[in-house]
Design an enzyme around this catalytic site. Structure first.
Site, PDB file in Angstrom:
ATOM      1  CG  HIS A   1      -1.936  -1.050   1.284  1.00  0.00           C
ATOM      2  ND1 HIS A   1      -2.813  -1.306   0.259  1.00  0.00           N
ATOM      3  CD2 HIS A   1      -2.223  -1.963   2.262  1.00  0.00           C
ATOM      4  CE1 HIS A   1      -3.584  -2.332   0.598  1.00  0.00           C
ATOM      5  NE2 HIS A   1      -3.243  -2.751   1.805  1.00  0.00           N
TER       6      HIS A   1
HETATM    7  N1  V1S Z   1      -9.578  -4.051   8.131  1.00  0.00           N
HETATM    8  C1  V1S Z   1      -8.936  -3.427   8.837  1.00  0.00           C
HETATM    9  C2  V1S Z   1      -8.118  -2.633   9.660  1.00  0.00           C
HETATM   10  N2  V1S Z   1      -7.898  -2.823  10.987  1.00  0.00           N
HETATM   11  C3  V1S Z   1      -7.060  -1.806  11.349  1.00  0.00           C
HETATM   12  C4  V1S Z   1      -6.526  -1.585  12.681  1.00  0.00           C
HETATM   13  C5  V1S Z   1      -7.080  -2.241  13.770  1.00  0.00           C
HETATM   14  C6  V1S Z   1      -6.526  -2.062  15.042  1.00  0.00           C
HETATM   15  C7  V1S Z   1      -5.461  -1.187  15.202  1.00  0.00           C
HETATM   16  F1  V1S Z   1      -4.944  -0.992  16.393  1.00  0.00           F
HETATM   17  C8  V1S Z   1      -4.915  -0.516  14.117  1.00  0.00           C
HETATM   18  C9  V1S Z   1      -5.462  -0.715  12.855  1.00  0.00           C
HETATM   19  N3  V1S Z   1      -6.795  -1.061  10.268  1.00  0.00           N
HETATM   20  C10 V1S Z   1      -7.426  -1.560   9.218  1.00  0.00           C
HETATM   21  C11 V1S Z   1      -7.393  -1.032   7.810  1.00  0.00           C
HETATM   22  C12 V1S Z   1      -6.032  -1.224   7.145  1.00  0.00           C
HETATM   23  C13 V1S Z   1      -5.770  -2.613   6.639  1.00  0.00           C
HETATM   24  C14 V1S Z   1      -4.364  -2.717   6.052  1.00  0.00           C
HETATM   25  C15 V1S Z   1      -4.047  -4.049   5.403  1.00  0.00           C
HETATM   26  C16 V1S Z   1      -2.595  -4.149   5.029  1.00  0.00           C
HETATM   27  C17 V1S Z   1      -2.225  -5.296   4.088  1.00  0.00           C
HETATM   28  O1  V1S Z   1      -2.573  -6.534   4.637  1.00  0.00           O
HETATM   29  O2  V1S Z   1      -2.892  -5.215   2.835  1.00  0.00           O
HETATM   30  C18 V1S Z   1      -0.720  -5.298   3.736  1.00  0.00           C
HETATM   31  C19 V1S Z   1       0.217  -5.443   4.858  1.00  0.00           C
HETATM   32  N4  V1S Z   1      -7.677   0.382   7.842  1.00  0.00           N
HETATM   33  C20 V1S Z   1      -8.916   0.871   7.702  1.00  0.00           C
HETATM   34  O3  V1S Z   1      -9.877   0.160   7.497  1.00  0.00           O
HETATM   35  C21 V1S Z   1      -9.031   2.390   7.855  1.00  0.00           C
HETATM   36  C22 V1S Z   1      -9.708   2.920   8.961  1.00  0.00           C
HETATM   37  C23 V1S Z   1     -10.217   3.163   7.627  1.00  0.00           C
HETATM   38  C24 V1S Z   1     -10.583   2.088   9.874  1.00  0.00           C
HETATM   39  C25 V1S Z   1      -9.748   1.485  11.024  1.00  0.00           C
HETATM   40  N5  V1S Z   1      -9.090   2.549  11.812  1.00  0.00           N
HETATM   41  C26 V1S Z   1      -8.345   1.953  12.908  1.00  0.00           C
HETATM   42  C27 V1S Z   1      -8.236   3.396  10.937  1.00  0.00           C
HETATM   43  C28 V1S Z   1      -9.030   3.989   9.757  1.00  0.00           C
HETATM   44 ZN    ZN Z   2      -3.837  -7.364   3.313  1.00  0.00          ZN
END
Ligand code: V1S
Ligand code: ZN
Ligand code: CA
Length: 393
Positions: A146
């Site tokens: 990403h």
């Molecule tokens: N799905 C999901 C998710 N969960 C979290 C998260 C949960 C707990 C925490 F302490 C911190 C973060 N973030 C997300 C996602 C990002 C997913 C990234 C995937 C990465 C990969 O596997 O593709 C490659 C290594 N973020 C979101 O959904 C964004 C938000 C919109 C919602 C969640 N909050 C915590 C941030 C903003």
């Molecule tokens: Zn992923």
């Protein structure tokens, strides 16, 4: 003793750095670099290191990182320090600089070292491929798809895949990028939006409003502006919850088979994000270790030099199973290994079941509802087939 021997006719290299695994994103954060330790412990317990060339990778240099990232961003990344008291919560800090310091991409101790080691392993892998010393190079600590030129995103700060592909492009006219992480490989897609030398293909859960990052629709195939050579060179395979091994295998073989036939890549970069497995803390699919590994096996059969990257994967015991099985495929010993986990495996109790291939029932109790009707999958294949008419090899 284990019966694991070097593969005949091809060389596999394994790139990792134990220092990378010591970093922590924070207690509640799903990304656990320790999953790399667990994976390696299983890979080594099977005796697979004897069949590969093993390298402890160095950290990538600033100049190497700057082959893709902006110096503004790198300078900031190199100087930011973790908050003494985690500030967390974007709501209190809506203008994160370069998207750093929120809950997805927190600032933690040794962040810059962690990022440069991940990129170092990917670059070392790419160089082994370019020099023909390896036919398959494995970098399970990479795959952070990403990250953007000047922005962190979704647990990714430095896009080691883009940096590695740029290296491959010095030797190979065309590179195919494939992404089986449950999330859309947006950073890699965007980086190569305007070139016809890289074709990207991501399989992912797609729900623009409810699933990260929300991009990667079937007809997002690269900017269709008139003089953009990169038009049509982004393939997206948007999926719904609960897809099974059989369906995924059919899609993958069909689509990747057609792409390779038409595009004729000189090298493949395969991101093996393990969050597409059933039972993943963030994922939604019903894939098993066998189905995930079948993608690696299919690519390997094409005899094209290949880098295997890690990526997502938030249930460490299943990540370790998948990347162990996929390492065994790379070295041709998948039919020789005992599916019962070796007795001496460190942290063996972490695995819950003592098999490399737990059933869906063992993983989930009850499988997730499959929301991928066969007709929709056929339409996807149809769309990709039509898209490929615009692609030259
Ligand atoms: N799905 C999901 C998710 N969960 C979290 C998260 C949960 C707990 C925490 F302490 C911190 C973060 N973030 C997300 C996602 C990002 C997913 C990234 C995937 C990465 C990969 O596997 O593709 C490659 C290594 N973020 C979101 O959904 C964004 C938000 C919109 C919602 C969640 N909050 C915590 C941030 C903003
Ligand atoms: Zn992923
Ligand atoms: Ca993907």
């Amino acid at each position: 003793e284990s019966g694991i021997t070097r593969p005949k006719g091809h060389n596999v290299s394994f790139h990792c750095n134990p220092d990378m695994e010591q970093h922590h994103f924070g207690m509640t954060h799903p990304m656990k670099p320790w999953r790399l330790t667990l994976s390696k412990s299983l890979i080594y317990s099977y005796g697979m290191s004897f069949a590969m060339d093993n390298f402890v990778t160095r950290a990538a240099t600033y100049e190497e990182l700057a082959s893709f990232h902006s110096t503004d961003y790198l300078d900031f990344l190199g100087t930011v320090l973790p908050e003494p008291v985690p500030r967390d919560l974007e709501s209190q800090n809506p203008d994160l600089k370069f998207n750093l310091g929120g809950s997805d991409c927190p600032l933690f101790d040794g962040l810059y070292d962690y990022c440069s080691m991940s990129a170092g392993s990917a670059l070392d892998a790419a160089r082994k491929i370019c020099s023909k010393q390896s036919d398959i190079a494995i970098a399970w600590g990479g795959g952070l798809h990403h990250a953007k030129k000047a922005e962190a995103s979704g647990f990714c700060y430095i896009n080691d895949i883009v940096i590695a592909i740029l290296e491959l492009l010095r030797f190979y006219p065309r590179v195919l990028y494939i992404d089986i992480d449950v999330h859309h490989g947006d950073g890699v897609e965007e980086a190569f939006f305007s070139t016809d030398r890289v074709m990207t293909c991501s399989f992912h859960k797609y729900d623009p409003n409810n699933f990260f990052p929300g991009t990667g629709a079937l007809d997002d195939n690269g900017p269709k502006s008139e003089h953009n050579p990169g038009a049509h060179h982004a393939v997206n395979v948007p999926l719904n919850d609960g897809i099974t091994d059989e369906q995924y295998d059919m899609l993958f073989n069909n689509i990747i088979g057609r792409i390779v036939e038409k595009f004729r890549p000189g090298a493949i970069a395969l991101q093996c994000g393990a969050d597409s497995l059933a039972g993943d803390r963030l994922g939604r699919f019903n894939l098993q270790v066998q189905g995930h590994g079948a993608c690696v096996a299919f690519c390997k059969r094409m005899n094209i030099p290949m880098i295997l990257f890690g990526g997502g994967g938030y249930t460490p015991r299943n990540v370790a199973r998948a990347w162990t099985y996929e390492t065994s495929i790379a070295i041709d010993c998948q039919d020789k290994i005992n599916p019962i986990l070796p007795e001496h495996t460190p942290w063996r109790e972490q695995f819950r079941q003592d098999t490399l291939f737990p059933t869906l029932e063992q993983i989930l109790g009850e499988p997730r509802q499959n929301r991928n009707p066969q007709k929709r999958l056929q339409d996807i294949v149809q769309h990709v087939t039509e898209q490929l008419r615009f692609v030259q090899g």
